[in-house]
Write a protein that holds these residues in place. Structure first.
Motif, mmCIF file in Angstrom:
data_model
loop_
_atom_site.group_PDB
_atom_site.id
_atom_site.type_symbol
_atom_site.label_atom_id
_atom_site.label_comp_id
_atom_site.label_asym_id
_atom_site.label_seq_id
_atom_site.Cartn_x
_atom_site.Cartn_y
_atom_site.Cartn_z
ATOM 1 N N SER A 84 86.107 49.465 18.079
ATOM 2 C CA SER A 84 85.022 49.688 19.029
ATOM 3 C C SER A 84 84.001 50.727 18.562
ATOM 4 C CB SER A 84 85.593 50.117 20.391
ATOM 5 O OG SER A 84 86.375 51.295 20.264
ATOM 6 N N ARG A 85 84.360 51.570 17.584
ATOM 7 C CA ARG A 85 83.411 52.573 17.098
ATOM 8 C C ARG A 85 82.524 52.029 15.970
ATOM 9 N NH1 ARG A 85 86.090 57.585 15.054
ATOM 10 N NH2 ARG A 85 84.637 58.970 16.115
ATOM 11 N N THR A 86 82.785 50.794 15.571
ATOM 12 C CA THR A 86 82.029 50.211 14.470
ATOM 13 C C THR A 86 80.530 50.207 14.753
ATOM 14 O OG1 THR A 86 83.874 48.810 13.765
ATOM 15 C CG2 THR A 86 81.671 48.120 13.097
ATOM 16 N N ASP A 87 80.169 49.838 15.976
ATOM 17 C CA ASP A 87 78.745 49.740 16.296
ATOM 18 C C ASP A 87 78.063 51.098 16.231
ATOM 19 O OD1 ASP A 87 76.550 47.953 17.204
ATOM 20 O OD2 ASP A 87 76.537 49.309 18.937
ATOM 21 N N PHE A 88 78.777 52.159 16.602
ATOM 22 C CA PHE A 88 78.229 53.515 16.511
ATOM 23 C C PHE A 88 77.850 53.832 15.072
ATOM 24 C CE2 PHE A 88 79.342 57.888 15.274
ATOM 25 C CZ PHE A 88 78.435 58.613 16.028
ATOM 26 N N PHE A 89 78.785 53.592 14.145
ATOM 27 C CA PHE A 89 78.506 53.882 12.735
ATOM 28 C C PHE A 89 77.464 52.920 12.158
ATOM 29 C CE2 PHE A 89 82.692 55.986 13.074
ATOM 30 C CZ PHE A 89 82.323 57.240 12.605
ATOM 31 N N LYS A 90 77.492 51.685 12.610
ATOM 32 C CA LYS A 90 76.508 50.713 12.128
ATOM 33 C C LYS A 90 75.091 51.176 12.465
ATOM 34 C CE LYS A 90 74.965 45.916 12.558
ATOM 35 N NZ LYS A 90 75.249 44.569 13.128
ATOM 36 N N LYS A 91 74.887 51.629 13.705
ATOM 37 C CA LYS A 91 73.553 52.076 14.107
ATOM 38 C C LYS A 91 73.072 53.239 13.242
ATOM 39 C CE LYS A 91 73.144 50.542 18.918
ATOM 40 N NZ LYS A 91 74.168 49.512 18.970
ATOM 41 N N LEU A 92 73.967 54.192 12.966
ATOM 42 C CA LEU A 92 73.596 55.325 12.117
ATOM 43 C C LEU A 92 73.320 54.884 10.676
ATOM 44 C CD1 LEU A 92 76.105 58.053 13.365
ATOM 45 C CD2 LEU A 92 73.630 58.047 13.688
ATOM 46 N N ASN A 93 74.159 54.005 10.158
ATOM 47 C CA ASN A 93 74.002 53.546 8.770
ATOM 48 C C ASN A 93 72.710 52.748 8.586
ATOM 49 O OD1 ASN A 93 76.500 54.684 8.321
ATOM 50 N ND2 ASN A 93 77.615 52.746 8.302
ATOM 51 N N MET A 94 72.401 51.898 9.562
ATOM 52 C CA MET A 94 71.174 51.106 9.475
ATOM 53 C C MET A 94 69.940 51.991 9.596
ATOM 54 S SD MET A 94 72.088 48.114 8.756
ATOM 55 C CE MET A 94 73.309 46.810 8.943
ATOM 56 N N LEU A 95 70.036 53.015 10.442
ATOM 57 C CA LEU A 95 68.921 53.946 10.556
ATOM 58 C C LEU A 95 68.691 54.662 9.228
ATOM 59 C CD1 LEU A 95 66.867 55.211 12.560
ATOM 60 C CD2 LEU A 95 68.551 57.038 12.920
ATOM 61 N N LYS A 96 69.779 55.100 8.603
ATOM 62 C CA LYS A 96 69.674 55.737 7.280
ATOM 63 C C LYS A 96 69.027 54.791 6.273
ATOM 64 C CE LYS A 96 71.494 58.942 5.301
ATOM 65 N NZ LYS A 96 71.011 60.240 4.787
ATOM 66 N N ARG A 97 69.436 53.532 6.310
ATOM 67 C CA ARG A 97 68.927 52.553 5.350
ATOM 68 C C ARG A 97 67.444 52.271 5.543
ATOM 69 N NH1 ARG A 97 70.653 46.434 6.107
ATOM 70 N NH2 ARG A 97 68.931 46.647 7.603
ATOM 71 N N SER A 129 62.809 56.003 6.568
ATOM 72 C CA SER A 129 62.674 56.913 5.422
ATOM 73 C C SER A 129 62.798 58.385 5.797
ATOM 74 C CB SER A 129 61.332 56.671 4.721
ATOM 75 O OG SER A 129 60.247 57.058 5.555
ATOM 76 N N ALA A 130 62.713 58.709 7.086
ATOM 77 C CA ALA A 130 62.891 60.105 7.502
ATOM 78 C C ALA A 130 64.286 60.615 7.162
ATOM 79 C CB ALA A 130 62.635 60.239 9.003
ATOM 80 N N LEU A 131 65.255 59.703 7.041
ATOM 81 C CA LEU A 131 66.633 60.090 6.741
ATOM 82 C C LEU A 131 67.025 59.838 5.288
ATOM 83 C CD1 LEU A 131 68.659 58.961 9.897
ATOM 84 C CD2 LEU A 131 67.531 61.138 9.436
ATOM 85 N N HIS A 132 66.100 59.398 4.464
ATOM 86 C CA HIS A 132 66.436 59.186 3.061
ATOM 87 C C HIS A 132 66.695 60.536 2.392
ATOM 88 C CE1 HIS A 132 64.338 54.983 2.985
ATOM 89 N NE2 HIS A 132 65.347 55.058 3.820
ATOM 90 N N HIS A 133 67.404 60.500 1.245
ATOM 91 C CA HIS A 133 67.781 61.758 0.626
ATOM 92 C C HIS A 133 67.295 61.852 -0.814
ATOM 93 C CE1 HIS A 133 71.386 59.032 0.999
ATOM 94 N NE2 HIS A 133 71.126 58.935 -0.274
ATOM 95 N N SER A 134 67.618 62.976 -1.436
ATOM 96 C CA SER A 134 67.194 63.321 -2.780
ATOM 97 C C SER A 134 65.670 63.458 -2.834
ATOM 98 C CB SER A 134 67.716 62.304 -3.799
ATOM 99 O OG SER A 134 67.447 62.720 -5.120
ATOM 100 N N VAL A 135 65.050 62.974 -3.909
ATOM 101 C CA VAL A 135 63.606 63.170 -4.078
ATOM 102 C C VAL A 135 62.804 62.414 -3.021
ATOM 103 C CG1 VAL A 135 63.689 63.675 -6.537
ATOM 104 C CG2 VAL A 135 63.608 61.307 -5.786
ATOM 105 N N LYS A 136 63.428 61.458 -2.335
ATOM 106 C CA LYS A 136 62.737 60.699 -1.300
ATOM 107 C C LYS A 136 63.062 61.215 0.103
ATOM 108 C CE LYS A 136 62.464 56.488 -4.100
ATOM 109 N NZ LYS A 136 62.682 55.027 -4.162
#
Length: 456
Positions: free
Chosen positions: A348-361, A364-371
């Protein structure tokens, strides 16, 4: 007079160098592969992933991990485990008997090769856990090349100094031939199996110049992603793209215990991050194999606010780590030396992590390193609510988290040029063209997002 002028010029020159070396922003000569800038990493404990703990069984989970938005799969060591001085029934994953072997309990090399191909075909990447500091007592090197190892005063093999790791013996990095053999083994999995990099165990216990030479060798084969189980800034210069943000993890633990105040959290995170180069990535987490097995599950450490702390780990600058079983709400400490499979009956927690992971993907506000997007303070009325804004161009993510034990309300001041944003979890809207009020229950969180790409 001429000599005095020359002296003055030289003095100013070296003074400038001194100031630059001590006050300039930390730097790195390497940057992560282009594919890594928007990824979430998932740690695979293959032994505990299924009843059989096999590669074949794990492959059945790949579609759901892909659907959950996982970008990088970090596999704990897949090598055969030493039998001599073994701890427990199955031994430690980190007691490596053969650097070029696959533990028969997991499957065959050919099965692993097919696994890598499938992971790549799904648009994901794979890195292997690598133990370069020590080996199992019965690693073949202990017989064929005993000079590869550190010896005690009696000329006997010895576990790493200052540890209770009695099941392993310390390698000697003053031995050039050992370094070549270790480098050859690292190249082997990249060249022959097409893995995408390594997570390097206790990386700071191995000489930095070794890792720097390894990075050059591996990069000559393909672009690789390198994660250090370490926090030392110097490792980012020429060897590693990402290191552990233990300091942030410990800060969050202390905040959960009431030893740190939410009002101070962002200021302390900024101070923690300041020594690291812009392209260096900090890995944020609320659990991993060590923390889960030895120090407690995320629920033991963070209680009912576990998901709120995961929101912080996923939205602060850096890369978010998800450990095996977090999406299933795993509430047990997985045995380290025994068989102890995860119960996958409740996802049941899959959707919680999916939403965060898709937002990261996608944002671009959540991208990391030089970007990486910026992290900006935002004016609001209640410091007990951790509130911050990530921005990159027109993309924006507003995070509001309540890690306290009581309801909290804050009034967020208007932000010029910020469009209406939508909470990725509830769908609630917020418009900061004028000030807005937000009320959160204990452990509640909001992640408001706007991306120009979403409006096309």
């Amino acid at each position: 007079m001429l000599n005095f002028k020359v002296f003055t010029i030289l003095a100013l020159f070296f003074s400038g160098l001194f100031q630059f070396s001590f006050f300039a922003k930390p730097y790195s000569n390497i940057k992560p592969p282009d594919w890594s800038h928007n990824k979430t990493i998932y740690e695979v404990n293959l032994r505990q992933f299924s009843p059989g703990g096999s590669i074949k069984e794990f492959r059945e989970h790949l579609p759901r991990l892909k659907e959950m938005g996982v970008g990088i799969l970090w596999f704990m060591p897949i090598h055969p485990v030493g039998a001599e001085n073994r701890k427990g029934t199955l031994g430690s994953y980190y007691s490596v008997q053969d650097y070029k072997g696959v533990d028969p309990a997991y499957g065959t090399k050919e099965e692993f090769r097919e696994l890598v191909k499938e992971i790549h075909s799904m648009g994901m990447y794979i890195i292997l856990d690598w133990v370069a500091n020590h080996t199992a007592w019965d690693n073949p090197w202990s017989k064929s090349n005993p000079e590869f190892y550190v010896k005690d005063k009696e000329g006997k093999f010895t576990p790493p100094r200052g540890t209770d790791w009695s099941d392993v013996i310390q390698l000697d990095y003053s031995n050039k031939e050992m370094r070549l053999a270790m480098t050859d083994a690292l190249e082997y999995w990249v060249r022959e199996f097409d893995v995408d990099g390594y997570r390097c165990d206790v990386a700071a216990m191995v000489p930095t110049d070794f890792w720097e030479s390894v990075y050059k060798k591996l990069s000559a084969i393909k672009p690789v992603f390198m994660l250090a189980e370490a926090h030392e800034v110097a490792l980012h210069k020429n060897a590693f793209h990402m290191s552990y943000a233990w300091d942030t993890f410990n800060l969050m633990k202390d905040m959960a215990k009431g030893k740190e105040k939410p009002e101070d959290f962002l200021k302390k995170v900024k101070k923690q991050d300041s020594p690291y180069p812009p392209q260096g990535i900090r890995m944020r987490f609320t659990s991993n194999h060590d923390e889960n097995s030895w120090n407690g599950t995320e629920f033991e450490l963070f209680g009912d606010a576990a998901l709120a702390y995961s929101v912080l780990a996923a939205t602060l600058p850096g890369m978010h780590l998800i450990y095996t079983g977090q999406e299933a709400g795993n509430k047990k400490r997985l045995a380290f030396f025994e068989k102890d499979p995860v119960d996958w009956s409740d996802l049941s927690r899959t959707d919680f992590f999916k939403k965060l992971n898709m937002l990261k993907r996608d944002n671009s506000a959540l991208h990391h390193s030089v970007k990486s997007g910026s992290m900006e303070p935002i004016k609001h009325s209640n410091g007990k609510l951790i509130t911050y804004l990530r921005r990159n161009g027109s993309d924006a993510v507003l995070v509001v988290v309540n890690v306290t034990s009581s309801p909290q309300t804050t009034v967020i001041k208007s932000v010029k040029g910020l469009p209406e944003m939508t909470d990725i979890f509830s769908g609630a809207k917020i418009a900061l063209a004028k000030e807005a009020s937000v009320t959160l229950q204990p452990g509640e969180h909001r992640v408001y997002a706007f991306s120009k790409a979403d409006k096309k």
